[in-house]
Design a protein around this motif. Structure first.
Motif, short mmCIF file in Angstrom:
data_model
loop_
_atom_site.label_atom_id
_atom_site.label_comp_id
_atom_site.label_asym_id
_atom_site.label_seq_id
_atom_site.Cartn_x
_atom_site.Cartn_y
_atom_site.Cartn_z
N VAL A 25 0.85 -0.97 0.01
CA VAL A 25 0.09 -0.07 0.04
C VAL A 25 1.00 1.35 -0.29
O VAL A 25 1.92 1.32 0.78
CB VAL A 25 -0.88 0.07 1.29
CG1 VAL A 25 -1.79 1.15 1.24
CG2 VAL A 25 -1.88 -1.24 1.18
N MET A 26 0.61 2.15 -0.95
CA MET A 26 1.58 3.30 -1.00
C MET A 26 0.52 4.64 -0.66
O MET A 26 -0.80 4.61 -1.11
CB MET A 26 1.85 3.39 -2.29
CG MET A 26 2.48 5.04 -2.58
SD MET A 26 3.12 5.31 -4.34
CE MET A 26 4.39 3.84 -4.31
N TYR A 27 0.83 5.34 0.15
CA TYR A 27 0.16 6.43 0.69
C TYR A 27 0.56 7.87 0.02
O TYR A 27 1.98 8.04 0.30
CB TYR A 27 0.06 6.68 2.19
CG TYR A 27 -0.53 7.97 2.52
CD1 TYR A 27 -1.77 8.20 2.30
CD2 TYR A 27 0.37 8.84 3.15
CE1 TYR A 27 -2.45 9.53 2.86
CE2 TYR A 27 -0.18 10.19 3.72
CZ TYR A 27 -1.73 10.40 3.59
OH TYR A 27 -2.03 11.72 3.88
N LEU A 28 -0.13 8.48 -0.58
CA LEU A 28 0.20 9.94 -1.40
C LEU A 28 -0.70 10.68 -0.58
O LEU A 28 -2.21 10.61 -0.45
CB LEU A 28 -0.16 9.79 -2.68
CG LEU A 28 0.60 8.72 -3.62
CD1 LEU A 28 0.18 8.96 -4.89
CD2 LEU A 28 2.01 9.06 -3.55
N GLY A 29 -0.16 11.87 0.18
CA GLY A 29 -1.14 12.77 0.95
C GLY A 29 -0.51 14.05 0.76
O GLY A 29 -0.08 14.63 -0.19
N ALA A 30 -0.51 14.89 2.03
CA ALA A 30 0.09 16.16 2.32
C ALA A 30 1.41 16.47 1.69
O ALA A 30 1.58 17.53 1.11
CB ALA A 30 -0.17 16.78 3.73
N ASP A 31 2.23 15.43 1.85
CA ASP A 31 3.50 15.63 1.31
C ASP A 31 3.64 15.77 -0.11
O ASP A 31 4.62 16.11 -0.62
CB ASP A 31 4.67 14.63 1.68
CG ASP A 31 4.79 14.59 3.27
OD1 ASP A 31 4.62 15.70 3.86
OD2 ASP A 31 5.09 13.63 3.89
N ASN A 32 2.79 15.09 -0.58
CA ASN A 32 2.47 15.11 -2.31
C ASN A 32 1.75 16.10 -2.77
O ASN A 32 1.19 16.27 -3.98
CB ASN A 32 2.20 13.79 -2.65
CG ASN A 32 2.85 12.64 -2.10
OD1 ASN A 32 2.81 11.99 -1.29
ND2 ASN A 32 3.89 12.46 -3.02
#
Length: 195
Positions: A25-32
């Motif tokens: 599972v890869m998380y893309l969030g505020a950093d992206n």
């Protein structure tokens, strides 16, 4: 959004991408810059080129899943062991006396895109059974018991640590002389010789 290999779950804090092929599972969030997304069912689609489109409170987000195949990983560029006898950078097997049993490991990884996103996991084989997550670049192990150890460190920008770069450092903490077999033997034979 569902494809043959992936399921993208869009939520308020970002996107979780489940990869069926490698069970990650890869998380893309505020950093992206992918926070404040609109998780409405009708606000996402896949176009004819396979790109994912998501409606967002900030505007329209287009994500090309092909780029996720080549998602960069940070490289561990530095690992050193600090003990009472000095600083060691060679991962060759080291031996320490029982008195020199507090060891410090310092490490760093390089990722120029966003260095603040680098996450580390470490484990000291012989002490820890599970990996421990941290953003720290230094670990101190005080008063280690005699035994064989291997310090393991790996770096990633997502919490799955898939294909993460890993470095190791092996060492031994020796027993004190009064806990060695030869000392027991001499003590027992001396005691038997007295009686």
């Amino acid at each position: 959004v569902l494809t043959a290999n992936r399921l993208a779950i869009v939520h308020k804090r970002g996107i979780d991408i489940l990869n069926y092929r490698n069970n990650t599972v890869m998380y893309l969030g505020a950093d992206n810059n992918l926070d404040n997304l609109n998780p409405e069912i009708n606000s996402s689609t896949i176009d004819s080129k396979g790109r994912w489109w998501f409606g967002s409170e900030k505007g329209l987000v287009i994500l090309n899943p092909i780029l996720l195949e080549h998602y960069p990983t940070p490289k561990l560029s530095y690992l050193q062991l600090i003990s009472g006898t000095g600083i060691m950078t060679s991962p060759a097997h080291h031996t320490f006396s029982y008195q020199n049993n507090t060891l410090t490991f310092e490490y760093a990884a390089t990722w120029f895109t966003n260095p603040n996103r680098i996450l580390y996991q470490y484990k000291l084989d012989g002490l820890n059974k599970e990996w421990i997550d941290t953003r720290d670049k230094k670990q101190v192990f005080p008063n280690l018991a005699p035994g064989n150890y291997t310090f393991r460190i790996r770096a990633a920008i997502d919490r799955t640590f898939t294909n993460a770069d890993e470095k190791t450092f092996s060492f031994v903490i020796k027993k004190p002389f009064w806990r060695t077999n030869w000392f027991y033997f001499i003590t027992i034979t001396s005691a038997l010789g007295i009686f």
